[in-house]
Scaffold this active site. Structure first.
Site, short mmCIF file in Angstrom:
data_model
loop_
_atom_site.label_atom_id
_atom_site.label_comp_id
_atom_site.label_asym_id
_atom_site.label_seq_id
_atom_site.Cartn_x
_atom_site.Cartn_y
_atom_site.Cartn_z
N ARG A 75 -19.72 -27.01 -35.86
CA ARG A 75 -19.02 -28.30 -35.78
C ARG A 75 -19.90 -29.29 -35.04
O ARG A 75 -20.38 -29.01 -33.93
CB ARG A 75 -17.67 -28.20 -35.06
CG ARG A 75 -16.96 -29.57 -35.08
CD ARG A 75 -15.54 -29.54 -34.61
NE ARG A 75 -14.92 -30.86 -34.84
CZ ARG A 75 -13.63 -31.07 -35.08
NH1 ARG A 75 -12.80 -30.08 -35.09
NH2 ARG A 75 -13.19 -32.29 -35.30
N ASP A 97 -18.42 -33.76 -38.47
CA ASP A 97 -17.62 -34.70 -37.68
C ASP A 97 -18.51 -35.70 -36.93
O ASP A 97 -19.65 -35.38 -36.59
CB ASP A 97 -16.77 -33.90 -36.68
CG ASP A 97 -15.63 -34.73 -36.10
OD1 ASP A 97 -15.29 -35.77 -36.70
OD2 ASP A 97 -15.09 -34.33 -35.06
N HIS A 133 -19.72 -42.87 -42.71
CA HIS A 133 -19.48 -41.92 -43.80
C HIS A 133 -20.62 -42.01 -44.83
O HIS A 133 -21.11 -41.00 -45.32
CB HIS A 133 -18.15 -42.23 -44.51
CG HIS A 133 -16.95 -42.10 -43.62
ND1 HIS A 133 -16.80 -41.05 -42.74
CD2 HIS A 133 -15.84 -42.87 -43.46
CE1 HIS A 133 -15.64 -41.18 -42.10
NE2 HIS A 133 -15.05 -42.28 -42.50
N SER A 148 -9.52 -27.92 -35.97
CA SER A 148 -8.83 -28.93 -36.77
C SER A 148 -8.30 -28.41 -38.12
O SER A 148 -8.59 -28.99 -39.18
CB SER A 148 -9.75 -30.15 -37.00
OG SER A 148 -10.16 -30.69 -35.78
N ARG A 171 -16.41 -47.86 -39.63
CA ARG A 171 -16.46 -46.40 -39.75
C ARG A 171 -17.07 -45.94 -41.08
O ARG A 171 -17.81 -44.95 -41.14
CB ARG A 171 -15.05 -45.83 -39.63
CG ARG A 171 -14.37 -46.10 -38.30
CD ARG A 171 -12.94 -45.60 -38.32
NE ARG A 171 -12.88 -44.19 -38.70
CZ ARG A 171 -13.10 -43.19 -37.86
NH1 ARG A 171 -13.36 -43.41 -36.59
NH2 ARG A 171 -13.05 -41.94 -38.29
N ASN A 213 -18.77 -39.24 -37.85
CA ASN A 213 -19.24 -40.40 -38.63
C ASN A 213 -18.75 -41.72 -38.03
O ASN A 213 -19.50 -42.71 -37.96
CB ASN A 213 -18.72 -40.33 -40.06
CG ASN A 213 -19.25 -39.14 -40.82
OD1 ASN A 213 -20.12 -38.44 -40.33
ND2 ASN A 213 -18.73 -38.92 -42.02
N LEU A 244 -27.14 -21.08 -54.46
CA LEU A 244 -26.23 -21.44 -53.37
C LEU A 244 -24.92 -21.96 -53.95
O LEU A 244 -24.93 -22.80 -54.85
CB LEU A 244 -26.88 -22.53 -52.50
CG LEU A 244 -26.01 -23.12 -51.39
CD1 LEU A 244 -25.87 -22.13 -50.23
CD2 LEU A 244 -26.60 -24.42 -50.86
#
Ligand code: IPE
Ligand code: IPE
Ligand code: MG
Length: 257
Positions: free
Chosen positions: A199, A35, A52, A207, A48, A37, A146
């Protein structure tokens, strides 16, 4: 004689210990709410979407750090059900970014043993995204180090509704519905629950993310905005996790009197 693999494992353990991480107590599954960005971009006077785009580098760094630590499953919350309510231009840009990143990154990830999968309502994504996701998953062969799980068009409430519908469709009897049954009907059926949830961006909420699976996870909140998140921040979260006492409702581990 030590094999090259044993040698590289030893080297990796030395690096982790030097960073204050116990290689034997690394969480198996880490989940991240990426969170911040938009705020990162705004601080730079940019749109914005700029934030991202820069967040992709943080994904790269986080995957690498998780692999280095020996984490087996890494879930990244990339797009929530509620994120569809954002302006169309932003949603379109995010979907484009997803396709571009899959095209650019997945072969290299696969060569490092990073296997991609998704949770969420993938059928609601644009066809180009769906096709790239299928390609990326089919491309993978070889040993898995992974599991990279992208939560796309995901929300925990959506997932629970799907699970309940699935159980009803299968005609399960009331007495067959146990926590372990619900586990099997969730998107994460074959995954262990995350032991650690991170977070970024200073928000202290989940959220609509993995409400069931995070029941006993440790939460690490950092004010770092996602596009600034790097290996050292991931390591910090692992150290924080290793300093917690996980009780699961039992009494603390105090010396007996
Ligand atoms: C996270 O950053 C990315 C997504 C939710 C897709 P945001 O876009 O939520 O950035 P902020 O929280 O507005 O700063
Ligand atoms: C959560 O971030 C969703 C993702 C990171 C994909 P949001 O920015 O959408 O969440 P809120 O609106 O701050 O709760
Ligand atoms: Mg946000």
């Amino acid at each position: 004689m030590t094999t090259p693999q044993a040698h590289s494992d030893e080297a990796r353990e030395r690096v982790l210990r030097a960073a204050g991480i116990d290689p034997n107590r690394v969480p198996e599954h880490v989940a991240v709410i990426m969170d911040g960005n938009g705020r990162w971009a705004k601080r730079r006077g940019e749109a914005r979407v700029f934030g991202h785009a820069h967040g992709v580098e943080s994904v790269r760094a986080t995957v690498e750090a998780a692999r280095e630590c020996g984490v087996r499953h890494l879930t990244l919350y990339a797009f929530s059900t509620e994120n569809w309510n954002r302006p169309k231009e932003e949603v379109d840009a995010l979907m484009d970014l997803l396709v571009q990143s899959l095209v650019r990154e997945t072969r290299e990830l696969a060569s490092k043993g990073v296997r991609l999968r998704t949770i969420g309502d993938v059928s609601s994504l644009p066809k180009a995204c769906q096709n790239e996701l299928i390609r990326a998953q089919e491309d993978f062969t070889g040993e898995v180090h992974l599991d990279l799980i992208l939560a796309l068009s995901y929300s925990a409430k959506w997932e629970m509704v799907e699970a309940i519908r699935g159980m009803m469709q299968d005609g399960l009897r009331q007495d067959e519905i146990l926590p372990s049954t619900i586990d099997k009907y969730l998107q994460t059926a074959d995954l262990p629950d995350p032991e650690l949830m991170i977070r970024t961006s200073g928000e202290h909420r989940i959220s609509n993310f993995m409400l069931w699976q995070l029941a006993y996870a440790e939460f690490h909140f950092t004010s770092v905005l996602w596009p600034d998140f790097r290996r050292e921040h991931f390591f910090e979260a692992i150290r924080d996790f290793q300093n917690r006492e996980r009780r699961f409702g039992a009494v603390p581990n105090l010396p007996q009197t």
